[in-house]
Scaffold this motif. Structure first.
Motif, PDB file in Angstrom:
ATOM      1  N   ILE A  85      13.924   5.516 -36.891  1.00 11.76           N
ATOM      2  CA  ILE A  85      12.828   6.357 -37.357  1.00 11.76           C
ATOM      3  C   ILE A  85      12.101   6.820 -36.110  1.00 11.76           C
ATOM      4  CG2 ILE A  85      10.604   6.416 -38.555  1.00 11.76           C
ATOM      5  CD1 ILE A  85      11.717   4.454 -40.564  1.00 11.76           C
ATOM      6  N   LYS A  86      11.886   8.142 -36.005  1.00 14.29           N
ATOM      7  CA  LYS A  86      11.342   8.691 -34.768  1.00 14.29           C
ATOM      8  C   LYS A  86      10.602   9.989 -35.029  1.00 14.29           C
ATOM      9  CE  LYS A  86      14.224  10.595 -32.026  1.00 14.29           C
ATOM     10  NZ  LYS A  86      15.127  10.961 -31.017  1.00 14.29           N
ATOM     11  N   ASP A  87       9.988  10.502 -33.987  1.00 10.13           N
ATOM     12  CA  ASP A  87       9.545  11.882 -33.959  1.00 10.13           C
ATOM     13  C   ASP A  87      10.213  12.502 -32.740  1.00 10.13           C
ATOM     14  OD1 ASP A  87       8.010  11.190 -31.695  1.00 10.13           O
ATOM     15  OD2 ASP A  87       6.086  11.376 -32.728  1.00 10.13           O
ATOM     16  N   ASP A  88       9.790  13.669 -32.326  1.00  8.29           N
ATOM     17  CA  ASP A  88      10.477  14.323 -31.203  1.00  8.29           C
ATOM     18  C   ASP A  88      10.270  13.611 -29.873  1.00  8.29           C
ATOM     19  OD1 ASP A  88      11.567  16.262 -32.824  1.00  8.29           O
ATOM     20  OD2 ASP A  88       9.945  17.706 -32.484  1.00  8.29           O
ATOM     21  N   ASN A  89       9.267  12.733 -29.783  1.00 10.94           N
ATOM     22  CA  ASN A  89       8.933  12.102 -28.511  1.00 10.94           C
ATOM     23  C   ASN A  89       9.232  10.611 -28.432  1.00 10.94           C
ATOM     24  OD1 ASN A  89       7.728  14.557 -27.496  1.00 10.94           O
ATOM     25  ND2 ASN A  89       6.026  14.148 -28.868  1.00 10.94           N
ATOM     26  N   GLU A  90       9.383   9.955 -29.569  1.00  8.63           N
ATOM     27  CA  GLU A  90       9.393   8.495 -29.544  1.00  8.63           C
ATOM     28  C   GLU A  90      10.202   7.926 -30.708  1.00  8.63           C
ATOM     29  OE1 GLU A  90       5.950   5.004 -29.820  1.00  8.63           O
ATOM     30  OE2 GLU A  90       5.382   7.100 -29.987  1.00  8.63           O
ATOM     31  N   VAL A  91      10.902   6.822 -30.453  1.00  9.80           N
ATOM     32  CA  VAL A  91      11.537   6.048 -31.509  1.00  9.80           C
ATOM     33  C   VAL A  91      10.537   4.983 -31.941  1.00  9.80           C
ATOM     34  CG1 VAL A  91      13.413   4.459 -32.088  1.00  9.80           C
ATOM     35  CG2 VAL A  91      13.869   6.420 -30.599  1.00  9.80           C
ATOM     36  N   PHE A  92      10.147   4.992 -33.222  1.00  6.25           N
ATOM     37  CA  PHE A  92       9.144   4.045 -33.722  1.00  6.25           C
ATOM     38  C   PHE A  92       9.753   2.689 -34.053  1.00  6.25           C
ATOM     39  CE2 PHE A  92       7.422   8.215 -35.308  1.00  6.25           C
ATOM     40  CZ  PHE A  92       6.440   8.321 -34.343  1.00  6.25           C
ATOM     41  N   CYS A  93      10.907   2.714 -34.690  1.00 12.88           N
ATOM     42  CA  CYS A  93      11.588   1.469 -35.034  1.00 12.88           C
ATOM     43  C   CYS A  93      13.041   1.785 -35.333  1.00 12.88           C
ATOM     44  CB  CYS A  93      10.920   0.765 -36.212  1.00 12.88           C
ATOM     45  SG  CYS A  93      10.864   1.729 -37.728  1.00 12.88           S
ATOM     46  N   SER A  94      13.869   0.740 -35.336  1.00  9.53           N
ATOM     47  CA  SER A  94      15.294   0.956 -35.593  1.00  9.53           C
ATOM     48  C   SER A  94      15.929  -0.294 -36.179  1.00  9.53           C
ATOM     49  CB  SER A  94      16.004   1.369 -34.303  1.00  9.53           C
ATOM     50  OG  SER A  94      15.982   0.314 -33.363  1.00  9.53           O
ATOM     51  N   TRP A  95      17.093  -0.075 -36.754  1.00  4.69           N
ATOM     52  CA  TRP A  95      17.920  -1.147 -37.309  1.00  4.69           C
ATOM     53  C   TRP A  95      19.312  -1.009 -36.715  1.00  4.69           C
ATOM     54  CZ3 TRP A  95      14.445   1.783 -39.759  1.00  4.69           C
ATOM     55  CH2 TRP A  95      13.481   1.163 -40.552  1.00  4.69           C
ATOM     56  N   ASN A  96      19.960  -2.109 -36.457  1.00  4.51           N
ATOM     57  CA  ASN A  96      21.377  -2.061 -36.139  1.00  4.51           C
ATOM     58  C   ASN A  96      22.094  -1.698 -37.440  1.00  4.51           C
ATOM     59  OD1 ASN A  96      20.703  -2.953 -33.572  1.00  4.51           O
ATOM     60  ND2 ASN A  96      21.068  -5.087 -34.087  1.00  4.51           N
TER      61      ASN A  96
END
Length: 195
Positions: A85-96
């Motif tokens: 989950i992100k926007d154009d500048n940053e990844v907020f969180c992720s899952w493998n």
């Protein structure tokens, strides 16, 4: 069956390794597949940073994220390695990705989907469909085509901390999502008649 709604990671009928899902003939809401906290990034950080006050003064963050940008500029991307989950500048969180695929396989090794309609205040059961075998590719495809949404559901607890109601991977209403998610399908009852 006497089975209530739960957020357990195991199937509803774990003795026979089977999950039960029900929906109206024309579903009115998205259907939750699994809930899973991010592998990277903390939901509490998102809540502190992007939460907003409610009428009762508590802070919450309820947000659906699709492969297309939502009104906040957030979107998701998915591949064989990660779901972000992100926007154009940053990844907020992720899952493998393999963690999410495993969660689906553990929750839904077998699935019975019961479709019904309500007529004159009475429930009329229509279809019973059996599904088996989830693999990685359909999950990635559903996410990238916005047919699976990630729902962030965070609110403030009575003690003032972050209460995580479970970040949900939900299948969108409006089409038959289980047909896309599983590789094996068998219709057992169609329009109220045994097939």
């Amino acid at each position: 069956l006497g089975k209530g709604v739960d957020n357990l990671s195991l199937p509803d009928l774990f003795d026979i390794n089977t999950e039960i899902k029900t929906s109206q003939k024309k579903p009115k809401c998205n259907m939750t597949g699994v809930t899973k906290a991010p592998c990277n990034g903390k939901n509490s950080d998102l809540w502190r940073r992007y939460g907003y006050p409610t009428e009762d003064g508590r802070q919450k963050l309820m947000r659906d994220v699709y492969s297309t940008k939502n009104k906040h500029g957030w979107y998701l991307i998915a591949d064989e390695d990660q779901i972000q989950i992100k926007d154009d500048n940053e990844v907020f969180c992720s899952w493998n990705t393999d963690v999410i695929v495993t969660a689906f396989k553990e929750k839904m090794p077998n699935l019975y989907h019961v479709k019904y309609e309500i007529v004159d205040g009475q429930i009329r059961f229509l279809d019973l469909i059996s599904y088996k075998d989830i693999t990685t590719e359909p999950i990635i495809k559903l996410l990238n085509e916005s047919n699976m949404v990630i729902s962030i559901r965070l609110s403030e607890s009575k003690s003032g901390g972050c209460r995580d109601r479970g970040t949900a991977f939900r299948l969108r209403r409006g089409f038959d999502p289980y047909d896309s998610l599983f590789s094996k399908k068998k219709i057992l009852i169609k329009s109220g008649s045994i097939v």
